[in-house]
Structure formats: structure tokens, C-alpha cells
Design a protein around this motif. Structure first.
Motif, PDB file in Angstrom:
ATOM      1  N   ILE A  57      52.897  31.451  45.281  1.00 43.29           N
ATOM      2  CA  ILE A  57      52.425  31.723  46.655  1.00 43.29           C
ATOM      3  C   ILE A  57      52.536  33.212  46.967  1.00 43.29           C
ATOM      4  O   ILE A  57      52.995  33.630  48.035  1.00 43.29           O
ATOM      5  CB  ILE A  57      53.187  30.888  47.714  1.00 43.29           C
ATOM      6  CG1 ILE A  57      53.447  29.480  47.214  1.00 43.29           C
ATOM      7  CG2 ILE A  57      52.383  30.829  49.013  1.00 43.29           C
ATOM      8  CD1 ILE A  57      54.192  28.605  48.205  1.00 43.29           C
ATOM      9  N   GLN A  58      52.103  34.054  46.042  1.00 47.68           N
ATOM     10  CA  GLN A  58      52.098  35.506  46.246  1.00 47.68           C
ATOM     11  C   GLN A  58      50.719  35.927  46.748  1.00 47.68           C
ATOM     12  O   GLN A  58      49.906  36.486  46.025  1.00 47.68           O
ATOM     13  CB  GLN A  58      52.453  36.218  44.944  1.00 47.68           C
ATOM     14  CG  GLN A  58      53.870  35.948  44.460  1.00 47.68           C
ATOM     15  CD  GLN A  58      54.141  36.589  43.115  1.00 47.68           C
ATOM     16  OE1 GLN A  58      53.299  36.575  42.208  1.00 47.68           O
ATOM     17  NE2 GLN A  58      55.323  37.156  42.964  1.00 47.68           N
ATOM     18  N   MET A  59      50.459  35.641  48.007  1.00 49.15           N
ATOM     19  CA  MET A  59      49.143  35.908  48.563  1.00 49.15           C
ATOM     20  C   MET A  59      48.815  37.397  48.567  1.00 49.15           C
ATOM     21  O   MET A  59      47.653  37.793  48.392  1.00 49.15           O
ATOM     22  CB  MET A  59      49.046  35.351  49.980  1.00 49.15           C
ATOM     23  CG  MET A  59      47.654  35.426  50.578  1.00 49.15           C
ATOM     24  SD  MET A  59      46.427  34.477  49.634  1.00 49.15           S
ATOM     25  CE  MET A  59      46.959  32.803  49.987  1.00 49.15           C
ATOM     26  N   ASP A  60      49.840  38.255  48.740  1.00 47.06           N
ATOM     27  CA  ASP A  60      49.577  39.692  48.723  1.00 47.06           C
ATOM     28  C   ASP A  60      49.111  40.151  47.339  1.00 47.06           C
ATOM     29  O   ASP A  60      48.259  41.035  47.223  1.00 47.06           O
ATOM     30  CB  ASP A  60      50.813  40.468  49.163  1.00 47.06           C
ATOM     31  CG  ASP A  60      52.059  40.100  48.368  1.00 47.06           C
ATOM     32  OD1 ASP A  60      52.021  39.084  47.649  1.00 47.06           O
ATOM     33  OD2 ASP A  60      53.069  40.813  48.494  1.00 47.06           O
TER      34      ASP A  60
ATOM     35  N   ILE B 151      44.211  35.805  35.056  1.00 43.24           N
ATOM     36  CA  ILE B 151      45.475  35.181  34.661  1.00 43.24           C
ATOM     37  C   ILE B 151      46.566  35.504  35.663  1.00 43.24           C
ATOM     38  O   ILE B 151      47.347  34.643  36.080  1.00 43.24           O
ATOM     39  CB  ILE B 151      45.865  35.647  33.242  1.00 43.24           C
ATOM     40  CG1 ILE B 151      44.833  35.140  32.233  1.00 43.24           C
ATOM     41  CG2 ILE B 151      47.262  35.176  32.866  1.00 43.24           C
ATOM     42  CD1 ILE B 151      44.901  35.825  30.901  1.00 43.24           C
ATOM     43  N   ARG B 152      46.622  36.783  36.082  1.00 42.00           N
ATOM     44  CA  ARG B 152      47.649  37.206  37.055  1.00 42.00           C
ATOM     45  C   ARG B 152      47.439  36.528  38.402  1.00 42.00           C
ATOM     46  O   ARG B 152      48.410  36.147  39.072  1.00 42.00           O
ATOM     47  CB  ARG B 152      47.610  38.721  37.212  1.00 42.00           C
ATOM     48  CG  ARG B 152      48.719  39.284  38.090  1.00 42.00           C
ATOM     49  CD  ARG B 152      50.065  39.119  37.439  1.00 42.00           C
ATOM     50  NE  ARG B 152      51.122  39.674  38.271  1.00 42.00           N
ATOM     51  CZ  ARG B 152      51.792  38.977  39.200  1.00 42.00           C
ATOM     52  NH1 ARG B 152      51.497  37.695  39.391  1.00 42.00           N
ATOM     53  NH2 ARG B 152      52.719  39.541  39.922  1.00 42.00           N
ATOM     54  N   MET B 153      46.184  36.341  38.813  1.00 44.50           N
ATOM     55  CA  MET B 153      45.900  35.649  40.069  1.00 44.50           C
ATOM     56  C   MET B 153      46.351  34.200  39.995  1.00 44.50           C
ATOM     57  O   MET B 153      46.905  33.655  40.957  1.00 44.50           O
ATOM     58  CB  MET B 153      44.406  35.726  40.392  1.00 44.50           C
ATOM     59  CG  MET B 153      43.921  37.083  40.824  1.00 44.50           C
ATOM     60  SD  MET B 153      42.141  37.106  41.148  1.00 44.50           S
ATOM     61  CE  MET B 153      42.064  36.076  42.605  1.00 44.50           C
ATOM     62  N   PHE B 154      46.096  33.563  38.857  1.00 43.89           N
ATOM     63  CA  PHE B 154      46.479  32.161  38.702  1.00 43.89           C
ATOM     64  C   PHE B 154      47.992  32.013  38.752  1.00 43.89           C
ATOM     65  O   PHE B 154      48.521  31.061  39.332  1.00 43.89           O
ATOM     66  CB  PHE B 154      45.931  31.621  37.375  1.00 43.89           C
ATOM     67  CG  PHE B 154      45.772  30.135  37.340  1.00 43.89           C
ATOM     68  CD1 PHE B 154      44.788  29.506  38.080  1.00 43.89           C
ATOM     69  CD2 PHE B 154      46.617  29.350  36.564  1.00 43.89           C
ATOM     70  CE1 PHE B 154      44.633  28.131  38.052  1.00 43.89           C
ATOM     71  CE2 PHE B 154      46.479  27.971  36.531  1.00 43.89           C
ATOM     72  CZ  PHE B 154      45.488  27.354  37.279  1.00 43.89           C
ATOM     73  N   GLU B 155      48.711  32.948  38.141  1.00 43.62           N
ATOM     74  CA  GLU B 155      50.169  32.925  38.195  1.00 43.62           C
ATOM     75  C   GLU B 155      50.659  33.163  39.619  1.00 43.62           C
ATOM     76  O   GLU B 155      51.624  32.519  40.078  1.00 43.62           O
ATOM     77  CB  GLU B 155      50.752  33.982  37.257  1.00 43.62           C
ATOM     78  CG  GLU B 155      50.516  33.701  35.781  1.00 43.62           C
ATOM     79  CD  GLU B 155      50.979  34.852  34.904  1.00 43.62           C
ATOM     80  OE1 GLU B 155      51.300  35.934  35.464  1.00 43.62           O
ATOM     81  OE2 GLU B 155      51.020  34.680  33.677  1.00 43.62           O
ATOM     82  N   ALA B 156      50.036  34.092  40.337  1.00 39.66           N
ATOM     83  CA  ALA B 156      50.443  34.399  41.708  1.00 39.66           C
ATOM     84  C   ALA B 156      50.252  33.198  42.628  1.00 39.66           C
ATOM     85  O   ALA B 156      51.024  32.993  43.566  1.00 39.66           O
ATOM     86  CB  ALA B 156      49.648  35.598  42.223  1.00 39.66           C
TER      87      ALA B 156
END
Length: 254
Positions: free
Chosen positions: A213-216, A204-209
Motif C-alpha cells: 500500500i505504498q501509494m506514493d 515490477i516495482r509498482m506491483f510490489e508497492a
């Protein structure tokens, strides 16, 4: 130790190549951050407790689905291995579901159950149950023919035969299936979280990132996913499987 050293060298080589590409490759730093940026972000997520919360949430869903897979997969696999009727009933279904990727089930379960955690748990359970069933089926079916004959000559039948002969003979194959099922459960848990409704979770956090565009953040979470996978497989299940095969290595696995 040699394997650990080889793995460490491999990771070091990847790190060097990544840093060279990030520094000299001319890529957008927003899309191709340096390792310093990635681990700096990871440190902040650890310090805030966010990373721990997300990881525990995903592990909780994974182990819930995995527990269901074990409770269904092991009995069904044993039954299929010892009963021609069960093999004829469940064999085609298992062979049909086995090659289907977890994400291919997502649209079906979303339509049936909506964007819910129930859908995610079912996807994890079905995906991880398949290797458990197949290996348990194989292990309980390919028992050395001499064991039933010896057991029969000693009057060991029924439940005693199952507990003293079938289960120990199939145990190495069952452990292989459990190990493969755990790996499948972890992958399915991450993939299912992309679509399930929940407040926390690595997927879920990856999908939000991705939306911001929070690649880090995405790469930090990928490092955590890889680390958890290694701990579960290499440090927990691999030694357990090795001891089981050494102790009860009378059968084979697929």
C-alpha cells in the motif's frame, strides 16, 4: 511554445485539483497522498539511484522487444504491400492480432513460457509490431501510380525500383508506424512486467508497492512513466517523423 504552455497549464490545473482533494476531500492520506508526499518520495528514489535502475531496466526490455518488432514488422509490411500472396497470407493474422490488447496475451504467454522475461519480450514485440506492419503495408501499397510508370520508362526495376521508389514513398508511413509501435511497446513493457520474473523494472516495482500500500511510490512511478513517454514521443520521434514527412512526403499513413 503554445503547445508547451497549454500542457503546462493543464498539468498545473491537475496539480491544484489534486492538492485540494488531498487536503479537503476527506480521503485517507495513505491512499490519496499529497503532491508533497509524492515528490518527496520521488526525490528519495532518485537520490538512492533506485528510480534510475528501475527505469533503465524497463527501457532495456522495451527496446529489445521494439527492435524485434522493427526487424519483423517493416519487411513483412513492405512484402505485404508489394505482394498479393503475402497480403493474403499475413493480412488475416494481422487483422486478428491488431485489436487485441497486450494484457490479453499475458495468460497465453505465461502458460507457454512461464513467468519469464522471454514472455515479456514476446508480448512487447507482437504488440508493437502490429502498427508497424499496418502502416508499412499501407505506405508501400498506396504508391502514386505515376511513380512506377516513370521508373519503368527510365529502366529502373528490381532492387533499384524498391530502393528508389517503394522505400522513399513508404517512408512517411513507416515512420508513423514506428512512432505508434514505440508507444505500444512502452505500454506493453509496463504491463508485461506485472507478470514477468525479474529483479528490477517500473512495472515490477509498482506491483510490489501495491502489496505494501505504498501509494506514493505507485504515483511517483506513474509520473516517471508519463515523463518517459513524453520524451520518447514528443522530443525524439515527433521531430524525426516531421522531418521524414517533409523530406519524403510522397505517401500517406493510416
Amino acid at each position: 511554445m503554445k503547445s508547451l504552455a497549454a500542457f503546462a497549464i493543464f498539468l498545473l490545473a491537475i496539480a491544484v485539483v489534486w492538492e485540494l482533494l488531498a487536503s479537503l476531500g476527506g480521503f485517507n492520506r495513505l491512499l490519496f497522498p499529497s503532491l508533497t508526499s509524492i515528490f518527496s518520495r520521488m526525490g528519495r528514489m532518485l537520490a538512492s539511484g533506485e528510480l534510475f535502475t528501475e527505469t533503465v531496466a524497463t527501457l532495456s526490455r522495451m527496446f529489445l522487444g521494439y527492435a524485434v518488432a522493427i526487424m519483423v514488422g517493416v519487411p513483412v509490411g513492405l512484402w505485404m504491400g508489394r505482394s498479393r500472396l503475402a497480403e493474403d497470407l499475413f493480412g488475416p493474422l494481422v487483422n486478428f492480432l491488431l485489436p487485441i490488447p497486450a494484457l490479453a496475451l499475458v495468460p497465453l504467454f505465461v502458460l507457454w513460457f512461464g513467468l519469464t522475461l522471454k514472455a515479456a519480450i514476446l508480448i512487447i514485440s507482437i504488440t508493437s509490431a502490429m502498427p508497424i506492419i499496418v502502416n508499412t503495408w499501407s505506405g508501400s501499397k498506396t504508391i502514386d501510380p505515376i511513380f512506377p510508370r516513370v521508373a519503368s520508362s527510365m529502366g529502373v526495376t528490381g532492387t533499384r525500383f524498391f530502393m528508389k521508389v517503394v522505400l522513399p514513398s513508404a517512408l512517411p508511413s513507416i515512420m508513423i508506424g514506428l512512432r505508434q509501435g514505440l508507444a505500444m511497446a512502452w505500454r506493453a513493457a509496463i504491463g508485461a512486467e506485472f507478470f514477468a520474473v525479474a529483479a528490477t523494472g517500473l512495472g515490477i516495482r509498482m506491483f510490489e508497492a501495491k502489496d505494501y500500500i505504498q501509494m506514493d511510490v505507485i504515483l511517483s512511478l506513474l509520473v516517471v512513466i508519463m515523463a518517459v513517454s513524453i520524451v520518447l514521443d514528443k522530443l525524439i520521434f515527433a521531430p524525426l517523423e516531421a522531418r521524414t514527412i517533409e523530406r519524403w512526403g510522397m505517401g500517406g499513413g493510416t
